[in-house]
Design an enzyme around this catalytic site. Structure first.
Site, PDB file in Angstrom:
ATOM      1  CE  LYS A  32      -2.154  -1.051   3.836  1.00  0.00           C
ATOM      2  NZ  LYS A  32      -1.654  -2.377   4.242  1.00  0.00           N
ATOM      3  NE  ARG A  84      -4.003  -1.480  10.248  1.00  0.00           N
ATOM      4  CZ  ARG A  84      -2.926  -1.012   9.642  1.00  0.00           C
ATOM      5  NH1 ARG A  84      -2.901   0.221   9.199  1.00  0.00           N
ATOM      6  NH2 ARG A  84      -1.865  -1.767   9.469  1.00  0.00           N
ATOM      7  NE  ARG A 111       8.232  -4.123   6.466  1.00  0.00           N
ATOM      8  CZ  ARG A 111       6.980  -3.663   6.341  1.00  0.00           C
ATOM      9  NH1 ARG A 111       6.621  -3.035   5.246  1.00  0.00           N
ATOM     10  NH2 ARG A 111       6.101  -3.836   7.284  1.00  0.00           N
ATOM     11  NE  ARG A 151       6.855  -1.678  10.415  1.00  0.00           N
ATOM     12  CZ  ARG A 151       5.848  -1.418   9.588  1.00  0.00           C
ATOM     13  NH1 ARG A 151       6.089  -0.823   8.441  1.00  0.00           N
ATOM     14  NH2 ARG A 151       4.619  -1.752   9.908  1.00  0.00           N
ATOM     15  NE  ARG A 164       2.160  -5.404  11.150  1.00  0.00           N
ATOM     16  CZ  ARG A 164       3.272  -5.348  10.421  1.00  0.00           C
ATOM     17  NH1 ARG A 164       4.363  -5.939  10.837  1.00  0.00           N
ATOM     18  NH2 ARG A 164       3.286  -4.676   9.292  1.00  0.00           N
TER      19      ARG A 164
HETATM   20  P1  ADP Z   1       1.274  -2.304   7.796  1.00  0.00           P
HETATM   21  O1  ADP Z   1       0.315  -1.869   6.738  1.00  0.00           O
HETATM   22  O2  ADP Z   1       2.545  -2.878   7.240  1.00  0.00           O
HETATM   23  O3  ADP Z   1       0.656  -3.193   8.843  1.00  0.00           O
HETATM   24  P2  ADP Z   1       1.234   0.341   9.008  1.00  0.00           P
HETATM   25  O4  ADP Z   1       2.428   1.200   8.875  1.00  0.00           O
HETATM   26  O5  ADP Z   1       0.026   0.708   8.240  1.00  0.00           O
HETATM   27  O6  ADP Z   1       1.782  -1.096   8.631  1.00  0.00           O
HETATM   28  O7  ADP Z   1       0.803   0.228  10.546  1.00  0.00           O
HETATM   29  C1  ADP Z   1       1.709  -0.096  11.551  1.00  0.00           C
HETATM   30  C2  ADP Z   1       0.972  -0.191  12.897  1.00  0.00           C
HETATM   31  O8  ADP Z   1       0.415   1.087  13.246  1.00  0.00           O
HETATM   32  C3  ADP Z   1      -0.217  -1.144  12.932  1.00  0.00           C
HETATM   33  O9  ADP Z   1       0.144  -2.492  13.177  1.00  0.00           O
HETATM   34  C4  ADP Z   1      -1.048  -0.546  14.084  1.00  0.00           C
HETATM   35  O10 ADP Z   1      -0.504  -0.872  15.345  1.00  0.00           O
HETATM   36  C5  ADP Z   1      -0.852   0.954  13.871  1.00  0.00           C
HETATM   37  N1  ADP Z   1      -1.896   1.517  12.974  1.00  0.00           N
HETATM   38  C6  ADP Z   1      -1.690   2.090  11.760  1.00  0.00           C
HETATM   39  N2  ADP Z   1      -2.831   2.496  11.200  1.00  0.00           N
HETATM   40  C7  ADP Z   1      -3.813   2.160  12.083  1.00  0.00           C
HETATM   41  C8  ADP Z   1      -5.225   2.292  12.075  1.00  0.00           C
HETATM   42  N3  ADP Z   1      -5.876   2.857  11.048  1.00  0.00           N
HETATM   43  N4  ADP Z   1      -5.924   1.842  13.163  1.00  0.00           N
HETATM   44  C9  ADP Z   1      -5.306   1.289  14.200  1.00  0.00           C
HETATM   45  N5  ADP Z   1      -3.978   1.116  14.270  1.00  0.00           N
HETATM   46  C10 ADP Z   1      -3.223   1.544  13.219  1.00  0.00           C
END
Ligand code: ADP
Length: 206
Positions: free
Chosen positions: A13, A88, A127, A133, A144
Site C-alpha cells: 500500500k 482499518r 523486511r 522493524r 497483525r
Molecule cells: P502495515 O500496513 O505494514 O501493517 P502500518 O504502517 O500501516 O503497517 O501500521 C503499523 C501499525 O500502526 C499497525 O500495526 C497498528 O498498530 C498501527 N496503525 C496504523 N494504522 C492504524 C489504524 N488505522 N488503526 C489502528 N492502528 C493503526
C-alpha cells in the site's frame, strides 16, 4: 479524488500510495507513518502507542480518527487524499465517511491490492532482516495478520455495498501493480465504478 488503498500488511500500500501521489498530486495520509513519527518525536502519543504497535495490535479508533481529521484540516485546499492503512475497522470507515461529508468530500474509490498470505509472509521475513522493524517479527506479524482478517477485512463488503471497491492483482511487480491501479483510477475518473478482469484471467487465474 479521494482514494482508499486497501490490503493486508505488506501488500504494498505504501509503495503504491507514493507512486499515485507523484502521478496525481494527491496527498498520502498513512496512519502508520503518522504513528511512527509520533514515536520518533517522543511525544506522549508516541509513548502511548509504542507497545501496542510493537505487539502488532491496533491503536484505538479514537486516536487514528483524530490524526486523520487533523490532517484533513491542515490540508484544506488539497486536490484529494490517498488513505493508506486507514480505515482499518468499520468504525474508522464510518468516521471517515462522516469527516469527509462534513468537509464536502467523500471516498471516491477503494482499491484492494490482492495478495496471498504466503507471499506477504516472505516479504515480511525479508523486511525484518533488512530493516529490523520491531512489529515485523514473526509473533507480531501473525497478530497483525489476524487483526487484518478479523477487523479490517469486514470493510470489503462495506465498500462493495457502496459500489466503490475494485480489486487489482498485488502479486505482480511494482510497475505492473501501479499500471493496474492507474487504470482503475482513470476509469473511476470517467465514472465507471467496476473493472472486470479479462476473461482469460477469470478462467485461468493470474
Ligand atoms: P502495515 O500496513 O505494514 O501493517 P502500518 O504502517 O500501516 O503497517 O501500521 C503499523 C501499525 O500502526 C499497525 O500495526 C497498528 O498498530 C498501527 N496503525 C496504523 N494504522 C492504524 C489504524 N488505522 N488503526 C489502528 N492502528 C493503526
Amino acid at each position: 479524488m479521494n482514494i482508499v488503498l486497501f490490503g493486508p500488511p505488506a501488500a504494498g500500500k505504501g509503495t503504491q500510495a507514493k507512486l499515485i501521489t507523484k502521478a496525481r498530486g494527491l496527498l498520502q495520509l498513512s496512519t502508520g507513518d503518522m504513528l511512527r513519527a509520533a514515536r520518533t518525536s517522543g511525544s506522549d502519543l508516541g509513548k502511548k502507542v509504542a507497545g501496542i504497535m510493537d505487539r502488532g495490535d491496533l491503536v484505538s479508533d479514537e486516536i487514528v480518527i483524530a490524526l486523520i481529521e487533523e490532517q484533513l484540516d491542515t490540508h484544506k485546499g488539497a486536490p484529494g487524499f490517498i488513505f493508506d492503512g486507514f480505515p482499518r475497522t468499520v468504525a474508522q470507515a464510518e468516521a471517515l465517511d462522516k469527516s469527509l461529508r462534513a468537509r464536502g468530500m467523500a471516498v471516491d474509490s477503494v482499491v484492494r491490492l490482492c495478495v496471498d498470505d504466503k507471499v506477504i509472509m516472505g516479504r515480511i521475513e525479508k523486511r525484518f532482516k533488512d530493516e529490523g522493524r520491531k512489529d515485523d517479527n514473526p509473533k507480531s506479524f501473525k497478530i497483525r495478520l489476524d487483526n487484518y482478517n478479523k477487523q479490517t477485512a469486514p470493510l470489503l463488503p462495506f465498500y462493495a455495498a457502496q459500489g466503490k471497491l475494485t480489486e487489482v492483482d498485488g502479486l505482480a511487480d511494482i510497475e505492473t501493480v501501479a499500471a493496474s491501479v492507474k487504470q482503475v483510477l482513470d476509469m473511476q475518473g470517467k465514472g465507471r465504478k467496476t473493472m472486470r478482469k479479462p476473461f482469460w484471467k477469470r478462467i485461468f487465474g493470474h
